[in-house]
Motif scaffolding. Structure first.
Motif, PDB file in Angstrom:
ATOM      1  N   MET A   1       0.849  -1.187   0.000  1.00  0.00           N
ATOM      2  CA  MET A   1       0.000   0.000   0.000  1.00  0.00           C
ATOM      3  C   MET A   1       0.888   1.242   0.000  1.00  0.00           C
ATOM      4  O   MET A   1       1.875   1.314   0.717  1.00  0.00           O
ATOM      5  CB  MET A   1      -0.918  -0.037   1.228  1.00  0.00           C
ATOM      6  N   LYS A   2       0.501   2.192  -0.788  1.00  0.00           N
ATOM      7  CA  LYS A   2       1.232   3.443  -0.918  1.00  0.00           C
ATOM      8  C   LYS A   2       1.142   4.253   0.384  1.00  0.00           C
ATOM      9  O   LYS A   2       0.118   4.256   1.051  1.00  0.00           O
ATOM     10  CB  LYS A   2       0.613   4.236  -2.073  1.00  0.00           C
ATOM     11  N   LYS A   3       2.220   4.938   0.723  1.00  0.00           N
ATOM     12  CA  LYS A   3       2.276   5.797   1.914  1.00  0.00           C
ATOM     13  C   LYS A   3       2.630   7.220   1.487  1.00  0.00           C
ATOM     14  O   LYS A   3       3.269   7.429   0.467  1.00  0.00           O
ATOM     15  CB  LYS A   3       3.345   5.295   2.899  1.00  0.00           C
ATOM     16  N   ILE A   4       2.241   8.163   2.313  1.00  0.00           N
ATOM     17  CA  ILE A   4       2.613   9.563   2.067  1.00  0.00           C
ATOM     18  C   ILE A   4       4.054   9.736   2.533  1.00  0.00           C
ATOM     19  O   ILE A   4       4.475   9.109   3.509  1.00  0.00           O
ATOM     20  CB  ILE A   4       1.648  10.545   2.769  1.00  0.00           C
ATOM     21  N   ASP A   5       4.818  10.525   1.831  1.00  0.00           N
ATOM     22  CA  ASP A   5       6.210  10.784   2.186  1.00  0.00           C
ATOM     23  C   ASP A   5       6.288  11.404   3.577  1.00  0.00           C
ATOM     24  O   ASP A   5       5.511  12.295   3.913  1.00  0.00           O
ATOM     25  CB  ASP A   5       6.815  11.733   1.142  1.00  0.00           C
ATOM     26  N   ALA A   6       7.222  10.954   4.372  1.00  0.00           N
ATOM     27  CA  ALA A   6       7.399  11.471   5.739  1.00  0.00           C
ATOM     28  C   ALA A   6       7.695  12.968   5.742  1.00  0.00           C
ATOM     29  O   ALA A   6       7.444  13.654   6.736  1.00  0.00           O
ATOM     30  CB  ALA A   6       8.509  10.708   6.444  1.00  0.00           C
ATOM     31  N   ASN A   7       8.226  13.484   4.653  1.00  0.00           N
ATOM     32  CA  ASN A   7       8.550  14.909   4.558  1.00  0.00           C
ATOM     33  C   ASN A   7       7.436  15.738   3.913  1.00  0.00           C
ATOM     34  O   ASN A   7       7.640  16.916   3.625  1.00  0.00           O
ATOM     35  CB  ASN A   7       9.843  15.095   3.757  1.00  0.00           C
ATOM     36  N   PHE A   8       6.276  15.126   3.690  1.00  0.00           N
ATOM     37  CA  PHE A   8       5.155  15.852   3.090  1.00  0.00           C
ATOM     38  C   PHE A   8       4.798  17.050   3.966  1.00  0.00           C
ATOM     39  O   PHE A   8       4.690  16.930   5.183  1.00  0.00           O
ATOM     40  CB  PHE A   8       3.937  14.923   2.947  1.00  0.00           C
ATOM     41  N   LYS A   9       4.637  18.200   3.337  1.00  0.00           N
ATOM     42  CA  LYS A   9       4.326  19.440   4.059  1.00  0.00           C
ATOM     43  C   LYS A   9       2.830  19.726   3.975  1.00  0.00           C
ATOM     44  O   LYS A   9       2.291  19.899   2.886  1.00  0.00           O
ATOM     45  CB  LYS A   9       5.113  20.625   3.480  1.00  0.00           C
ATOM     46  N   TYR A  10       2.205  19.756   5.122  1.00  0.00           N
ATOM     47  CA  TYR A  10       0.786  20.080   5.228  1.00  0.00           C
ATOM     48  C   TYR A  10       0.614  21.580   5.441  1.00  0.00           C
ATOM     49  O   TYR A  10       1.362  22.204   6.195  1.00  0.00           O
ATOM     50  CB  TYR A  10       0.160  19.364   6.435  1.00  0.00           C
ATOM     51  N   LEU A  11      -0.393  22.162   4.821  1.00  0.00           N
ATOM     52  CA  LEU A  11      -0.852  23.521   5.121  1.00  0.00           C
ATOM     53  C   LEU A  11       0.283  24.552   5.137  1.00  0.00           C
ATOM     54  O   LEU A  11       0.376  25.387   6.032  1.00  0.00           O
ATOM     55  CB  LEU A  11      -1.603  23.521   6.449  1.00  0.00           C
ATOM     56  N   VAL A  12       1.134  24.496   4.143  1.00  0.00           N
ATOM     57  CA  VAL A  12       2.345  25.316   4.090  1.00  0.00           C
ATOM     58  C   VAL A  12       2.048  26.801   4.295  1.00  0.00           C
ATOM     59  O   VAL A  12       2.657  27.451   5.153  1.00  0.00           O
ATOM     60  CB  VAL A  12       3.099  25.092   2.752  1.00  0.00           C
ATOM     61  N   ASP A  13       1.114  27.341   3.539  1.00  0.00           N
ATOM     62  CA  ASP A  13       0.836  28.781   3.630  1.00  0.00           C
ATOM     63  C   ASP A  13       0.304  29.178   5.006  1.00  0.00           C
ATOM     64  O   ASP A  13       0.592  30.268   5.494  1.00  0.00           O
ATOM     65  CB  ASP A  13      -0.144  29.214   2.540  1.00  0.00           C
ATOM     66  N   MET A  14      -0.461  28.311   5.619  1.00  0.00           N
ATOM     67  CA  MET A  14      -0.991  28.634   6.949  1.00  0.00           C
ATOM     68  C   MET A  14       0.125  28.620   7.995  1.00  0.00           C
ATOM     69  O   MET A  14       0.158  29.471   8.883  1.00  0.00           O
ATOM     70  CB  MET A  14      -2.110  27.674   7.342  1.00  0.00           C
ATOM     71  N   TYR A  15       1.018  27.653   7.900  1.00  0.00           N
ATOM     72  CA  TYR A  15       2.131  27.593   8.851  1.00  0.00           C
ATOM     73  C   TYR A  15       3.084  28.768   8.673  1.00  0.00           C
ATOM     74  O   TYR A  15       3.693  29.224   9.636  1.00  0.00           O
ATOM     75  CB  TYR A  15       2.896  26.275   8.735  1.00  0.00           C
ATOM     76  N   GLU A  16       3.191  29.269   7.456  1.00  0.00           N
ATOM     77  CA  GLU A  16       4.125  30.379   7.190  1.00  0.00           C
ATOM     78  C   GLU A  16       3.544  31.743   7.548  1.00  0.00           C
ATOM     79  O   GLU A  16       4.266  32.732   7.566  1.00  0.00           O
ATOM     80  CB  GLU A  16       4.542  30.362   5.720  1.00  0.00           C
ATOM     81  N   ASP A  17       2.265  31.815   7.847  1.00  0.00           N
ATOM     82  CA  ASP A  17       1.589  33.083   8.114  1.00  0.00           C
ATOM     83  C   ASP A  17       1.209  33.158   9.595  1.00  0.00           C
ATOM     84  O   ASP A  17       0.405  32.367  10.084  1.00  0.00           O
ATOM     85  CB  ASP A  17       0.339  33.180   7.231  1.00  0.00           C
ATOM     86  N   SER A  18       1.769  34.124  10.303  1.00  0.00           N
ATOM     87  CA  SER A  18       1.529  34.251  11.742  1.00  0.00           C
ATOM     88  C   SER A  18       0.075  34.614  12.070  1.00  0.00           C
ATOM     89  O   SER A  18      -0.331  34.558  13.233  1.00  0.00           O
ATOM     90  CB  SER A  18       2.472  35.292  12.350  1.00  0.00           C
ATOM     91  N   TYR A  19      -0.716  34.959  11.073  1.00  0.00           N
ATOM     92  CA  TYR A  19      -2.142  35.235  11.275  1.00  0.00           C
ATOM     93  C   TYR A  19      -2.868  33.997  11.800  1.00  0.00           C
ATOM     94  O   TYR A  19      -3.878  34.097  12.498  1.00  0.00           O
ATOM     95  CB  TYR A  19      -2.754  35.698   9.948  1.00  0.00           C
ATOM     96  N   TYR A  20      -2.342  32.825  11.486  1.00  0.00           N
ATOM     97  CA  TYR A  20      -2.945  31.554  11.898  1.00  0.00           C
ATOM     98  C   TYR A  20      -2.166  30.985  13.078  1.00  0.00           C
ATOM     99  O   TYR A  20      -0.990  30.626  12.921  1.00  0.00           O
ATOM    100  CB  TYR A  20      -2.942  30.550  10.742  1.00  0.00           C
ATOM    101  N   PRO A  21      -2.793  30.895  14.245  1.00  0.00           N
ATOM    102  CA  PRO A  21      -2.094  30.332  15.403  1.00  0.00           C
ATOM    103  C   PRO A  21      -1.629  28.894  15.117  1.00  0.00           C
ATOM    104  O   PRO A  21      -2.437  28.055  14.690  1.00  0.00           O
ATOM    105  CB  PRO A  21      -3.147  30.359  16.507  1.00  0.00           C
ATOM    106  N   THR A  22      -0.370  28.642  15.331  1.00  0.00           N
ATOM    107  CA  THR A  22       0.202  27.331  15.023  1.00  0.00           C
ATOM    108  C   THR A  22      -0.561  26.207  15.711  1.00  0.00           C
ATOM    109  O   THR A  22      -0.805  25.165  15.101  1.00  0.00           O
ATOM    110  CB  THR A  22       1.698  27.291  15.416  1.00  0.00           C
ATOM    111  N   VAL A  23      -0.959  26.415  16.949  1.00  0.00           N
ATOM    112  CA  VAL A  23      -1.680  25.367  17.673  1.00  0.00           C
ATOM    113  C   VAL A  23      -2.990  25.003  16.972  1.00  0.00           C
ATOM    114  O   VAL A  23      -3.377  23.833  16.944  1.00  0.00           O
ATOM    115  CB  VAL A  23      -1.914  25.758  19.157  1.00  0.00           C
ATOM    116  N   LEU A  24      -3.639  25.976  16.342  1.00  0.00           N
ATOM    117  CA  LEU A  24      -4.877  25.693  15.623  1.00  0.00           C
ATOM    118  C   LEU A  24      -4.612  25.063  14.259  1.00  0.00           C
ATOM    119  O   LEU A  24      -5.365  24.190  13.814  1.00  0.00           O
ATOM    120  CB  LEU A  24      -5.716  26.964  15.481  1.00  0.00           C
ATOM    121  N   VAL A  25      -3.543  25.474  13.622  1.00  0.00           N
ATOM    122  CA  VAL A  25      -3.165  24.846  12.348  1.00  0.00           C
ATOM    123  C   VAL A  25      -2.779  23.388  12.617  1.00  0.00           C
ATOM    124  O   VAL A  25      -3.113  22.494  11.830  1.00  0.00           O
ATOM    125  CB  VAL A  25      -2.037  25.617  11.638  1.00  0.00           C
TER     126      VAL A  25
END
Length: 108
Positions: free
Chosen positions: A1-25
């Motif tokens: 079964m195929k797996k997602i790469d361990a280095n896959f980046k989720y929600l990149v733009d949200m993590y890069e923008d301080s407008y979005y609290p990291t804990v909520l992202v």
């Protein structure tokens, strides 16, 4: 079964923008990871995967009040970041669900 790469980046733009609290992202990401875990765990029909995507989207909808309470919201950048992440996952697993259908339960 195929797996997602361990280095896959989720929600990149949200993590890069301080407008979005990291804990909520992070909370939002957990809902997406649950779908990835579901897909990786077994072979599922498109309908079963869509059901999981609906559950994920409803759970994300329920985070909106927490974003508001932290002077943030799920607006255009968030919507696009979520859609890009989910679309990348669908493409990786070669799942034939259009992104608008995948997040059809959204109210953001």
């Amino acid at each position: 079964m195929k797996k997602i790469d361990a280095n896959f980046k989720y929600l990149v733009d949200m993590y890069e923008d301080s407008y979005y609290p990291t804990v909520l992202v992070d909370k939002l990401q957990l809902h997406i990871v649950e779908v990835v875990d579901f897909i990786e765990a077994n072979k599922h029909t498109t309908e079963e995967i869509q059901e999981q995507l609906d559950k994920m989207t409803i759970a994300i909808n329920e985070l909106q009040d927490e974003f508001y309470a932290n002077d943030s919201e799920l607006e255009t950048v968030a919507r696009e970041s979520i859609a890009e992440t989910v679309d990348a996952i669908l493409q990786h697993f070669e799942i034939d669900i259009e992104i608008e259908e995948a997040i059809r339960e959204r109210d953001w």
